[in-house]
Design an enzyme around this catalytic site. Sequence first.
Site, short mmCIF file in Angstrom:
data_model
loop_
_atom_site.label_atom_id
_atom_site.label_comp_id
_atom_site.label_asym_id
_atom_site.label_seq_id
_atom_site.Cartn_x
_atom_site.Cartn_y
_atom_site.Cartn_z
N CYS A 101 95.73 -11.90 30.34
CA CYS A 101 96.64 -13.01 30.65
C CYS A 101 96.61 -13.35 32.14
CB CYS A 101 98.06 -12.68 30.23
SG CYS A 101 98.21 -12.43 28.46
N HIS A 241 103.47 -15.40 34.93
CA HIS A 241 103.02 -15.42 33.53
C HIS A 241 104.25 -15.27 32.64
CE1 HIS A 241 101.21 -14.54 29.80
NE2 HIS A 241 101.37 -13.23 29.85
N ASN A 271 104.65 -16.74 24.65
CA ASN A 271 103.61 -16.24 25.57
C ASN A 271 102.29 -16.91 25.20
OD1 ASN A 271 101.60 -14.79 26.85
ND2 ASN A 271 102.55 -12.80 26.49
#
Length: 317
Positions: A101, A241, A271
Amino acid sequence: MPKKVLTNLDLESMIDTSDEWIMTRTGISERRIIDDGENLSDLALRAALNAIEDASLKPSDIDLIILTTCSPEMILPSTACLVQDKLGLANTPAFDLMAGCTGFIYGLSVASQFIEAKSYENVLVIGADALSRHIDWTDRNTCVLFGDGAGAVVLGSSEKGGGILANYLAASGSGSSLLNIAGGGSGSPCSSDSFDPSSNYLKMNGSEVFKFATRVLPEAVEAVAKRAGLKLEEIDYIIPHQANYRIIETAAKKLHINSDRIINNIERLGNTSTASIPLALEEIYREGRLKAKDKIILVGFGAGLTFGANLIVWEKD
Ligand code: UT7
């Protein structure tokens, strides 16, 4: 973002969970899921075209394409090459970059080196993921968290003194087993005798990744600010993030930063992995919250384990 919305109420009818648990433990209320007829390169193409248009450029002005993802459309070729073809480009170099990520943070850093070296003028950086294709929809530990999406930016050189002031990249490979998709690679190839379909699923040790995230997020923010010679009081926005609002709140407390300077849009998107940072950046840009000379820290963490941050001075009005 894909059109299809999957709400917490939808999930309540699929697994043993509740809207209340998901909201209080993660801050997520709904997420977008890629349509059956769509692929990652379609999402990435839409984000790329939006960014190119917003930069008042044409696809043919792009000199390099970097696509960051954890869920490439195929093992080979790169999804970046599929997007290059869909953009109608012939020889433009294109490659995928995988850093969990944290991919978009790594991608911006790599792109900025090419620009500083004057190798390329306009670099398209895309963060795109369709992790719903790797979700075990019976595993309540992971299936409530992830959504699909893509975001993109065009980086170019500038005489105004802004842009990317500093990058900080890090990795901790000893944590590779905490978050992975093990199947399909050369270590576990697809063959009818040996392939275990469940190895196609994303597996995560949530509490260990949570501990890692709350440790490294403040660390990366402080490190990149130090590299740029700036104090945290001088930073206008931090875009982390989007993995869990509790990670963001814990980091804000550790950094003694007021949470209105930390962007949090996890409630509607979940997410989205490498797409979460460019999607959050796009959101505050579209809302008119960014002004020229704003100082922004982008900060990510994820599989690898990886983490890192970029410090940007915004130039576009
Ligand atoms: O982008 C990549 C990086 N990913 C992340 O940063 C994710 C980091 N981890 C997290 O965000 C959190 O660890 C989770 C949201 C994944 C889990 O939250 P948690 O507060 O750490 O919960 P837990 O795993 O400690 O589980 C607590 C309880 C367990 O029940 P018992 O054993 O206490 O009876 C779980 O079985 O919550 C249960 N549980 C659920 N209950 C309802 C776990 N998932 C669910 C669910 N619905 N979806």
